[in-house]
Design a protein around this motif. Sequence first.
Motif, PDB file in Angstrom:
ATOM      1  N   ARG A   1       0.707  -1.193   0.018  1.00  0.00           N
ATOM      2  CA  ARG A   1       0.101  -0.150  -0.076  1.00  0.00           C
ATOM      3  C   ARG A   1       0.804   1.217   0.020  1.00  0.00           C
ATOM      4  NH1 ARG A   1      -4.529  -2.879   1.955  1.00  0.00           N
ATOM      5  NH2 ARG A   1      -6.278  -1.098   1.568  1.00  0.00           N
TER       6      ARG A   1
ATOM      7  N   ARG B   1       3.245   8.416  -4.814  1.00  0.00           N
ATOM      8  CA  ARG B   1       2.562   9.394  -4.715  1.00  0.00           C
ATOM      9  C   ARG B   1       1.621   9.130  -3.482  1.00  0.00           C
ATOM     10  NH1 ARG B   1       2.083   7.867  -9.556  1.00  0.00           N
ATOM     11  NH2 ARG B   1      -0.127   7.284  -9.204  1.00  0.00           N
ATOM     12  N   ASP B   2       1.143   9.805  -2.745  1.00  0.00           N
ATOM     13  CA  ASP B   2       0.220   9.799  -1.857  1.00  0.00           C
ATOM     14  C   ASP B   2      -1.339   9.797  -2.312  1.00  0.00           C
ATOM     15  OD1 ASP B   2      -0.760   9.279   0.863  1.00  0.00           O
ATOM     16  OD2 ASP B   2      -0.684  11.481   1.353  1.00  0.00           O
ATOM     17  N   ASP B   3      -1.702   8.979  -3.162  1.00  0.00           N
ATOM     18  CA  ASP B   3      -3.041   9.058  -3.805  1.00  0.00           C
ATOM     19  C   ASP B   3      -3.435   7.668  -3.462  1.00  0.00           C
ATOM     20  OD1 ASP B   3      -1.772   7.856  -5.734  1.00  0.00           O
ATOM     21  OD2 ASP B   3      -1.954   9.403  -7.222  1.00  0.00           O
ATOM     22  N   ALA B   4      -4.916   7.424  -4.098  1.00  0.00           N
ATOM     23  CA  ALA B   4      -5.488   6.228  -3.968  1.00  0.00           C
ATOM     24  C   ALA B   4      -4.857   5.054  -4.466  1.00  0.00           C
ATOM     25  CB  ALA B   4      -6.991   6.638  -3.912  1.00  0.00           C
ATOM     26  N   PRO B   5      -4.495   5.280  -5.893  1.00  0.00           N
ATOM     27  CA  PRO B   5      -4.016   4.135  -6.565  1.00  0.00           C
ATOM     28  C   PRO B   5      -2.608   3.670  -6.148  1.00  0.00           C
ATOM     29  CG  PRO B   5      -4.842   5.873  -8.000  1.00  0.00           C
ATOM     30  CD  PRO B   5      -4.941   6.455  -6.699  1.00  0.00           C
ATOM     31  N   SER B   6      -1.767   4.645  -5.619  1.00  0.00           N
ATOM     32  CA  SER B   6      -0.326   4.215  -5.122  1.00  0.00           C
ATOM     33  C   SER B   6      -0.838   3.347  -3.990  1.00  0.00           C
ATOM     34  CB  SER B   6       0.382   5.453  -4.632  1.00  0.00           C
ATOM     35  OG  SER B   6       0.745   5.919  -5.952  1.00  0.00           O
ATOM     36  N   LYS B   7      -1.891   3.526  -3.263  1.00  0.00           N
ATOM     37  CA  LYS B   7      -2.209   2.808  -1.750  1.00  0.00           C
ATOM     38  C   LYS B   7      -2.996   1.357  -2.211  1.00  0.00           C
ATOM     39  CE  LYS B   7      -1.498   6.675   1.159  1.00  0.00           C
ATOM     40  NZ  LYS B   7      -2.286   7.447   2.068  1.00  0.00           N
ATOM     41  N   SER B   8      -3.241   1.229  -3.492  1.00  0.00           N
ATOM     42  CA  SER B   8      -4.246   0.191  -3.921  1.00  0.00           C
ATOM     43  C   SER B   8      -3.451  -1.108  -3.807  1.00  0.00           C
ATOM     44  CB  SER B   8      -5.099   0.440  -5.136  1.00  0.00           C
ATOM     45  OG  SER B   8      -5.857  -0.673  -5.395  1.00  0.00           O
TER      46      SER B   8
ATOM     47  N   SER C   1      -3.032  -0.184  -9.033  1.00  0.00           N
ATOM     48  CA  SER C   1      -2.110   0.964  -8.843  1.00  0.00           C
ATOM     49  C   SER C   1      -1.660   1.292 -10.203  1.00  0.00           C
ATOM     50  CB  SER C   1      -0.969   0.491  -8.090  1.00  0.00           C
ATOM     51  OG  SER C   1      -1.421   0.097  -6.763  1.00  0.00           O
ATOM     52  N   HIS C   2      -0.912   0.579 -11.201  1.00  0.00           N
ATOM     53  CA  HIS C   2      -0.678   1.106 -12.135  1.00  0.00           C
ATOM     54  C   HIS C   2      -0.247   0.078 -13.314  1.00  0.00           C
ATOM     55  CE1 HIS C   2       3.540  -0.007 -11.151  1.00  0.00           C
ATOM     56  NE2 HIS C   2       3.248   0.385 -10.012  1.00  0.00           N
TER      57      HIS C   2
END
Length: 208
Positions: free
Chosen positions: A167, A171-178, A182-183
């Motif tokens: 997680r 970046r400190d956004d939702a996708p980065s923590k998913s 994420s990507h």
Amino acid sequence: MNRLVTAIAAAGLCVGFVQGAAAQMAQDMTFFITSVGPGKGGDLGGLDGADAHCQALAATAGAGNKTWRAYLSTDSVNARDRVGDGPWQNAKGVVIPADLAELHSPANKISKAKGLDERGNPVNGRGDSPNRHDILTGSNAEGMAVAGMNWTSSSADDKGFVGHHDRIGLRDDAPSKSWVASHPSRGCGADDLPKSGGDGLFYCMAVQ
């Protein structure tokens, strides 16, 4: 002498109890991250090959008596529709999500500390060397298919969509923590996946 014999016997019982408890937890395990990938990057042999890899790793850990599925989506299959209804627990007996709704909500407990491999070991995350936190999923945040994922390619021109089991991202956004969405990777070759912090690993879940 009698005290020594009693102490030795008690120690033996303790060892046996610990070993028995560990074996029981392994048998009860219904969730893990693969400790290794099949070795061909994003070419997992399709869903059948990925499922077989889950099954083989589970068997080495003493949990091969269950039906294991890879948490992967393809163009025609959603990951959430192929792994049962839960609950799922890791090799230490910790319930990760209780059901599909919790699995795809912020309440799930997938993390570096709890998203363990089939042997109960943590998987390297961001900050470790090498970073292995990119987990192949081919899925969006709801566990539905992202177009173009069939897990039969090891081409640098193809992409594999990944989540971050720790997680953590750039970046400190939702996708980065998913944990699931994420990507895309930088390619599907075995040499491409590590470029964004991956190693061809994926989630395995026992069908409940």
